[in-house]
Write a protein that holds these residues in place. Structure first.
Motif, PDB file in Angstrom:
ATOM      1  N   ALA A  28       0.840  -1.201   0.000  1.00 31.03           N
ATOM      2  CA  ALA A  28       0.000   0.000   0.000  1.00 31.03           C
ATOM      3  C   ALA A  28       0.877   1.253   0.000  1.00 31.03           C
ATOM      4  N   PHE A  29       1.970   1.211   0.776  1.00 31.96           N
ATOM      5  CA  PHE A  29       2.885   2.352   0.807  1.00 31.96           C
ATOM      6  C   PHE A  29       3.548   2.545  -0.552  1.00 31.96           C
ATOM      7  N   GLU A  30       3.960   1.450  -1.169  1.00 36.61           N
ATOM      8  CA  GLU A  30       4.567   1.519  -2.496  1.00 36.61           C
ATOM      9  C   GLU A  30       3.579   2.093  -3.513  1.00 36.61           C
ATOM     10  N   GLN A  31       2.337   1.671  -3.421  1.00 37.02           N
ATOM     11  CA  GLN A  31       1.298   2.166  -4.327  1.00 37.02           C
ATOM     12  C   GLN A  31       1.097   3.675  -4.129  1.00 37.02           C
ATOM     13  N   LEU A  32       1.043   4.112  -2.873  1.00 38.61           N
ATOM     14  CA  LEU A  32       0.891   5.539  -2.579  1.00 38.61           C
ATOM     15  C   LEU A  32       2.078   6.320  -3.128  1.00 38.61           C
ATOM     16  N   TYR A  33       3.276   5.803  -2.931  1.00 36.56           N
ATOM     17  CA  TYR A  33       4.479   6.485  -3.402  1.00 36.56           C
ATOM     18  C   TYR A  33       4.446   6.681  -4.916  1.00 36.56           C
ATOM     19  N   TYR A  34       4.228   5.602  -5.665  1.00 33.65           N
ATOM     20  CA  TYR A  34       4.266   5.700  -7.125  1.00 33.65           C
ATOM     21  C   TYR A  34       3.130   6.546  -7.690  1.00 33.65           C
ATOM     22  N   LEU A  35       2.055   6.642  -6.969  1.00 33.31           N
ATOM     23  CA  LEU A  35       0.933   7.467  -7.401  1.00 33.31           C
ATOM     24  C   LEU A  35       1.196   8.955  -7.166  1.00 33.31           C
ATOM     25  N   THR A  36       1.974   9.288  -6.131  1.00 33.56           N
ATOM     26  CA  THR A  36       2.069  10.684  -5.693  1.00 33.56           C
ATOM     27  C   THR A  36       3.447  11.325  -5.787  1.00 33.56           C
ATOM     28  N   TYR A  37       4.502  10.568  -6.065  1.00 30.48           N
ATOM     29  CA  TYR A  37       5.831  11.172  -5.937  1.00 30.48           C
ATOM     30  C   TYR A  37       6.096  12.284  -6.944  1.00 30.48           C
ATOM     31  N   LYS A  38       5.563  12.211  -8.165  1.00 31.60           N
ATOM     32  CA  LYS A  38       5.842  13.255  -9.160  1.00 31.60           C
ATOM     33  C   LYS A  38       5.225  14.601  -8.774  1.00 31.60           C
ATOM     34  N   PRO A  39       3.924  14.653  -8.460  1.00 28.25           N
ATOM     35  CA  PRO A  39       3.382  15.961  -8.067  1.00 28.25           C
ATOM     36  C   PRO A  39       3.960  16.459  -6.746  1.00 28.25           C
ATOM     37  N   LEU A  40       4.242  15.538  -5.813  1.00 27.22           N
ATOM     38  CA  LEU A  40       4.818  15.959  -4.545  1.00 27.22           C
ATOM     39  C   LEU A  40       6.239  16.484  -4.751  1.00 27.22           C
ATOM     40  N   LEU A  49      14.005  24.953  -4.657  1.00 23.87           N
ATOM     41  CA  LEU A  49      14.783  25.419  -5.802  1.00 23.87           C
ATOM     42  C   LEU A  49      16.093  24.658  -5.977  1.00 23.87           C
ATOM     43  N   SER A  50      16.146  23.470  -5.437  1.00 25.89           N
ATOM     44  CA  SER A  50      17.350  22.656  -5.533  1.00 25.89           C
ATOM     45  C   SER A  50      16.938  21.203  -5.685  1.00 25.89           C
ATOM     46  N   LYS A  51      17.447  20.564  -6.726  1.00 23.56           N
ATOM     47  CA  LYS A  51      17.132  19.152  -6.982  1.00 23.56           C
ATOM     48  C   LYS A  51      17.528  18.290  -5.792  1.00 23.56           C
ATOM     49  N   GLU A  52      18.728  18.472  -5.266  1.00 28.73           N
ATOM     50  CA  GLU A  52      19.208  17.660  -4.157  1.00 28.73           C
ATOM     51  C   GLU A  52      18.375  17.873  -2.906  1.00 28.73           C
ATOM     52  N   ASP A  53      18.100  19.134  -2.577  1.00 30.28           N
ATOM     53  CA  ASP A  53      17.277  19.426  -1.398  1.00 30.28           C
ATOM     54  C   ASP A  53      15.860  18.884  -1.564  1.00 30.28           C
ATOM     55  N   ALA A  54      15.325  18.985  -2.776  1.00 30.83           N
ATOM     56  CA  ALA A  54      13.972  18.482  -3.032  1.00 30.83           C
ATOM     57  C   ALA A  54      13.923  16.973  -2.853  1.00 30.83           C
ATOM     58  N   GLU A  55      14.944  16.275  -3.338  1.00 32.61           N
ATOM     59  CA  GLU A  55      14.978  14.820  -3.190  1.00 32.61           C
ATOM     60  C   GLU A  55      15.081  14.425  -1.720  1.00 32.61           C
ATOM     61  N   ASP A  56      15.920  15.138  -0.961  1.00 30.77           N
ATOM     62  CA  ASP A  56      16.047  14.854   0.475  1.00 30.77           C
ATOM     63  C   ASP A  56      14.724  15.107   1.196  1.00 30.77           C
ATOM     64  N   LEU A  57      14.113  16.227   0.896  1.00 34.74           N
ATOM     65  CA  LEU A  57      12.857  16.580   1.555  1.00 34.74           C
ATOM     66  C   LEU A  57      11.732  15.633   1.139  1.00 34.74           C
ATOM     67  N   LEU A  58      11.744  15.176  -0.101  1.00 31.92           N
ATOM     68  CA  LEU A  58      10.752  14.199  -0.548  1.00 31.92           C
ATOM     69  C   LEU A  58      10.879  12.920   0.274  1.00 31.92           C
ATOM     70  N   GLU A  60      12.205  12.607   3.304  1.00 32.59           N
ATOM     71  CA  GLU A  60      11.762  12.908   4.667  1.00 32.59           C
ATOM     72  C   GLU A  60      10.234  12.959   4.750  1.00 32.59           C
ATOM     73  N   THR A  61       9.619  13.508   3.703  1.00 25.69           N
ATOM     74  CA  THR A  61       8.163  13.620   3.684  1.00 25.69           C
ATOM     75  C   THR A  61       7.512  12.245   3.689  1.00 25.69           C
ATOM     76  N   TYR A  62       8.023  11.336   2.874  1.00 19.66           N
ATOM     77  CA  TYR A  62       7.443   9.989   2.839  1.00 19.66           C
ATOM     78  C   TYR A  62       7.697   9.229   4.138  1.00 19.66           C
ATOM     79  N   ILE A  63       8.819   9.468   4.766  1.00 18.03           N
ATOM     80  CA  ILE A  63       9.073   8.857   6.075  1.00 18.03           C
ATOM     81  C   ILE A  63       8.053   9.370   7.082  1.00 18.03           C
ATOM     82  N   ILE A  85       2.328  18.210   5.057  1.00 21.55           N
ATOM     83  CA  ILE A  85       3.474  17.585   5.733  1.00 21.55           C
ATOM     84  C   ILE A  85       4.775  18.063   5.095  1.00 21.55           C
ATOM     85  N   ALA A  86       4.831  18.052   3.767  1.00 23.72           N
ATOM     86  CA  ALA A  86       6.037  18.502   3.060  1.00 23.72           C
ATOM     87  C   ALA A  86       6.342  19.959   3.372  1.00 23.72           C
ATOM     88  N   LYS A  87       5.325  20.800   3.335  1.00 22.31           N
ATOM     89  CA  LYS A  87       5.542  22.233   3.593  1.00 22.31           C
ATOM     90  C   LYS A  87       6.005  22.454   5.031  1.00 22.31           C
TER      91      LYS A  87
END
Length: 188
Positions: A28-40, A49-58, A60-63, A85-87
């Motif tokens: 279920a978590f995997e399904q949620l991730y693949y459904l939402t990771y692009k818009p999130l 404004l940083s690819k690396e920071d965005a990936e790290d924060l993404l 953290e957000t899923y955790i 949660i992300a914001k």
């Protein structure tokens, strides 16, 4: 309920996924991730404004989402909950780092990687947004144009009046149209 996308690319999430995740369902978590990771990711990238920071924060957000699924209450828009949660994580990080310097967008323009945004037109629009509008307005446009959210939903996420969201959206779009018109004239 069908899980997937519908009109304007808006993500529809079966809210029962959260209770399944809270019970330890990795699928279920995997399904949620693949459904939402692009818009999130697009939303987080608009803030960092940083690819690396965005990936790290993404990550953290899923955790945080995984750990907080037991707290989720059906509200009709799970993506809004995830974006809050992300914001909040982004704002906490900003406060702890005590960033007082002004971000120079030109310094970040070359670092941005929008390859994870699916449509070429969307990537082009985002690249222009990063250069031409302030972060708050950029968030509104990304949520409306790219994610297909209604202005009322955006207002709830950003804790702003709907009128403010509408005026910022229209002002920014007008600015982009003017920019596009002046670019066409220079290219001719």
């Amino acid at each position: 309920m069908e899980i997937g996308k519908h009109r304007q690319g808006k993500v529809r999430i079966d809210e029962t996924l959260f209770s399944q995740i809270a019970q330890g369902d990795d699928k279920a978590f995997e399904q949620l991730y693949y459904l939402t990771y692009k818009p999130l990711y697009a939303f987080i990238l608009s803030m960092t404004l940083s690819k690396e920071d965005a990936e790290d924060l993404l990550q953290e957000t899923y955790i945080r989402i995984r750990g907080a699924c037991h707290l989720y209450r059906k509200q009709g828009n799970p993506m809004a909950w995830m974006m809050k949660i992300a914001k909040n994580l982004f704002l906490m990080k900003q406060r702890t780092e005590r960033k007082t310097t002004i971000v120079d967008i030109d310094n970040y323009a070359n670092k941005l990687s929008l390859n994870q945004i699916p449509a070429t037109e969307d990537r082009i629009l985002l690249e222009e947004l990063f250069k031409k509008v302030i972060q708050e307005d950029r968030d509104i446009i990304i949520m409306h144009v790219i994610m297909g959210m209604r202005h009322k939903e955006i207002a709830e996420i950003l804790n702003l009046p709907v009128g403010t969201v509408l005026s910022r959206y229209h002002r920014s779009m007008k600015k982009l149209k003017q920019f596009a018109g002046s670019s066409d004239e220079r290219g001719a």
